[in-house]
Design a protein around this motif. Structure first.
Motif, PDB file in Angstrom:
ATOM      1  N   ILE A   1       0.931  -1.129  -0.127  1.00  0.00           N
ATOM      2  CA  ILE A   1      -0.013  -0.120  -0.178  1.00  0.00           C
ATOM      3  C   ILE A   1       0.798   1.186   0.083  1.00  0.00           C
ATOM      4  O   ILE A   1       0.362   2.423  -0.367  1.00  0.00           O
TER       5      ILE A   1
ATOM      6  N   VAL B   1      -8.743   1.985  -2.970  1.00  0.00           N
ATOM      7  CA  VAL B   1      -9.002   1.416  -1.742  1.00  0.00           C
ATOM      8  C   VAL B   1      -9.320  -0.213  -1.942  1.00  0.00           C
ATOM      9  O   VAL B   1      -8.948  -1.032  -0.960  1.00  0.00           O
TER      10      VAL B   1
ATOM     11  N   SER C   1      -6.045  -2.202  -2.296  1.00  0.00           N
ATOM     12  CA  SER C   1      -5.355  -2.201  -1.297  1.00  0.00           C
ATOM     13  C   SER C   1      -6.117  -3.032  -0.067  1.00  0.00           C
ATOM     14  O   SER C   1      -5.296  -3.974   0.483  1.00  0.00           O
ATOM     15  N   GLY C   2      -7.457  -2.836  -0.216  1.00  0.00           N
ATOM     16  CA  GLY C   2      -8.220  -3.669   0.884  1.00  0.00           C
ATOM     17  C   GLY C   2      -8.100  -5.178   0.559  1.00  0.00           C
ATOM     18  O   GLY C   2      -7.961  -5.973   1.511  1.00  0.00           O
TER      19      GLY C   2
ATOM     20  N   THR D   1      -7.518   7.020   4.774  1.00  0.00           N
ATOM     21  CA  THR D   1      -7.432   5.965   4.044  1.00  0.00           C
ATOM     22  C   THR D   1      -7.094   4.532   4.934  1.00  0.00           C
ATOM     23  O   THR D   1      -7.701   3.424   4.202  1.00  0.00           O
TER      24      THR D   1
ATOM     25  N   ILE E   1      -9.604   1.502   4.207  1.00  0.00           N
ATOM     26  CA  ILE E   1      -9.242   0.004   4.074  1.00  0.00           C
ATOM     27  C   ILE E   1      -9.792  -0.923   4.888  1.00  0.00           C
ATOM     28  O   ILE E   1     -10.051  -1.968   4.937  1.00  0.00           O
TER      29      ILE E   1
END
Length: 492
Positions: free
Chosen positions: A117, A302, A305-306, A366, A370
């Motif tokens: 990330i 997002v 990354s999640g 952020t 996430i």
């Protein structure tokens, strides 16, 4: 004045609709194979500012306050339903998972957040701390009513009920480091042990005081006993928090102490807190759904990354923590694989993700987005498949043991007697015996038997059958002895 009344009425009307809709969606959660908490969050997002725009809510302080209060109710209800005799054998592995296991999970997720990330190291460890612990609200909700074997279900429940102090400790520590506040590693370590120790001791003391008070006090209405018990739940949290120890741990421990002993009006107390626990879950998850902005969460960056972080958390970090900790204890590979899969994330990570926003930490939005996406993936992927995994690993118990809440205690005024309701299964020793052979304690009398919807008047030659519901009048001083006789199981 009239306008204010109309606005109040509109608000109440909206609350009523949200509550009704949220309760109704629980009916479909099992059919859809989706945990109810996901549907509650969905309801909040649909009526929120990015959906139908019926409610606009962005107050982080209120969200945190309501989230914590709801967690107190949920932990208290779950703790009272927890059998101490079941969690005592797994106390050591549960504590290892709740402490060192959280550290391992945090470290692995932090490395992922740093190199995938591209968060700075401190923010990466902050993200790992927030999602490092399993969530009691999610675990209790998913396991409720499931027939998973005691060893693994008790380990999971005990871990989720006791790992919040470590998650809170790590989250607050990294927030202090990011805020440039004075922070010493030895002070931080000492703070953690104080939180654990003082929270545990506070929970035990208040639990014993609550148990004694509930059994000794003679209130005018049985409906006051559940409220009396709830007061002790918030007393445990607030007292522990005032001395800067873990309030959530104190709540869970006090609830286990209360539920472990003999408890007057147990049925009324448990049923009230079960309903109130559901209401707390609905309120908390709907509110969190309102607080989040779907337009910010469901973006390419997002979501990417999640997904990556959730993948590492579920398939690498959690199994690494479970296998490294439980390898010292007598857990089979299948049991450890199941515990790895059942490490659900839920309300606690979302509530903890609000902390950096309140502290004004960089990248806090952020991190929140996430974390929210990770919770959704965990609930959808893990929460909806727990029973299938348990059945695959043959961890579903074949025998059904009546939980304590199946015993309905009805007040008999100021008399020192109670009426018990007990449902007989084919595993109970009394199944197949006649009443004259039951050897019940003195001052215990079976008044009625319900069989296939019909009432049977009991007499000496009446045979107890599986599926029968017995109504037994018993003196309080022999109630414990009677329950032991009723719940005794046949030898295999």
């Amino acid at each position: 004045m009239i306008q204010e009344i109309l606005e109040s009425n509109q608000f109440l009307f909206l609350i009523a609709l949200l509550l009704i809709v949220s309760v109704v969606v629980t009916k479909f959660s099992s059919r859809l194979g989706v945990p109810s908490l996901v549907l509650f969050i969905a309801v909040g997002m649909i009526v929120g500012s990015d959906g139908l725009q019926l409610v606009y809510f962005n107050n982080a302080e209120v969200a945190q306050l309501i989230g914590v209060m709801a967690l107190v109710v949920i932990l208290f209800e779950g703790g009272m339903q927890t059998e101490w005799r079941e969690i005592r054998p797994v106390a050591a592995p549960s504590v290892m998972l709740a402490t060192v296991g959280v550290l391992i999970t945090t470290a692995i997720v932090a490395v992922t957040a740093k190199y995938i990330i591209d968060l700075p190291w401190l923010e990466a460890f902050l993200l790992g701390s927030i999602v490092g612990s399993t969530d009691a609200a999610a675990v209790f909700a998913v396991l409720k009513g499931k027939n998973i074997k005691d060893k693994v279900s008790s380990t999971l429940e005990a871990e989720s009920g006791t790992n919040d102090p470590m998650a809170v400790f790590l989250t607050v520590t990294f927030i202090q480091l990011l805020s440039l506040e004075e922070s010493n590693i030895w002070t931080a370590v000492g703070s953690f042990f104080w939180q654990m120790g003082a929270g545990l001791l506070t929970g035990i003391i208040i639990g014993y005081v609550a148990s004694l008070s509930l059994n000794k006090i003679n209130l005018d209405s049985s409906g006051l006993y559940p409220l009396f018990a709830l007061g002790f739940a918030f007393l445990a949290y607030s007292t522990s928090s005032l001395i800067e120890s873990s309030g959530l741990l104190a709540v869970y421990v006090s609830a286990v102490v209360i539920g472990h002993g003999e408890l007057a009006y147990r049925y009324s107390i448990l049923r009230f807190h079960e309903g109130f626990g559901w209401m707390a879950q609905i309120l908390m998850f709907v509110l969190l759904g309102l607080f989040v902005s779907p337009s910010e969460v469901f973006t390419g960056s997002v979501m990417w990354s999640g997904v990556l972080t959730a993948f590492v958390l579920i398939f690498i970090a959690r199994p690494a923590a479970v296998f490294s900790m439980l390898g010292f204890f007598r857990f089979s590979t299948k049991e450890m694989l199941f515990l790895s899969w059942a490490g659900l994330r839920g309300a606690v990570p979302i509530v903890l993700a609000i902390f950096p926003m309140l502290a004004g930490i960089g990248h806090s939005q952020t991190i929140f987005n996430i974390v929210f996406f990770i919770v959704l993936i965990s609930a959808l992927l893990q929460g909806s498949t727990i029973m299938q995994v348990a059945e695959k690993f043959k961890l579903v118990s074949e025998r059904r043991i009546n939980p304590i809440h199946s015993l309905e205690v009805i007040s008999m005024g100021k008399a020192n007697v109670e009426m018990l309701e007990f449902e007989v299964t084919d595993q109970n020793q009394i199944a197949g015996e006649t009443l004259e052979d039951l050897s019940l304690p003195d001052r215990a009398l079976i008044n009625a038997i319900i069989r296939d919807g019909d009432m049977i008047t009991p007499y000496g030659q009446t045979t107890i059958m599986p599926g029968d519901t017995l109504y037994i009048l018993v003196a309080r001083k022999v109630k414990k002895q009677l329950k032991k006789r009723l719940q005794a199981l046949k030898e295999n």
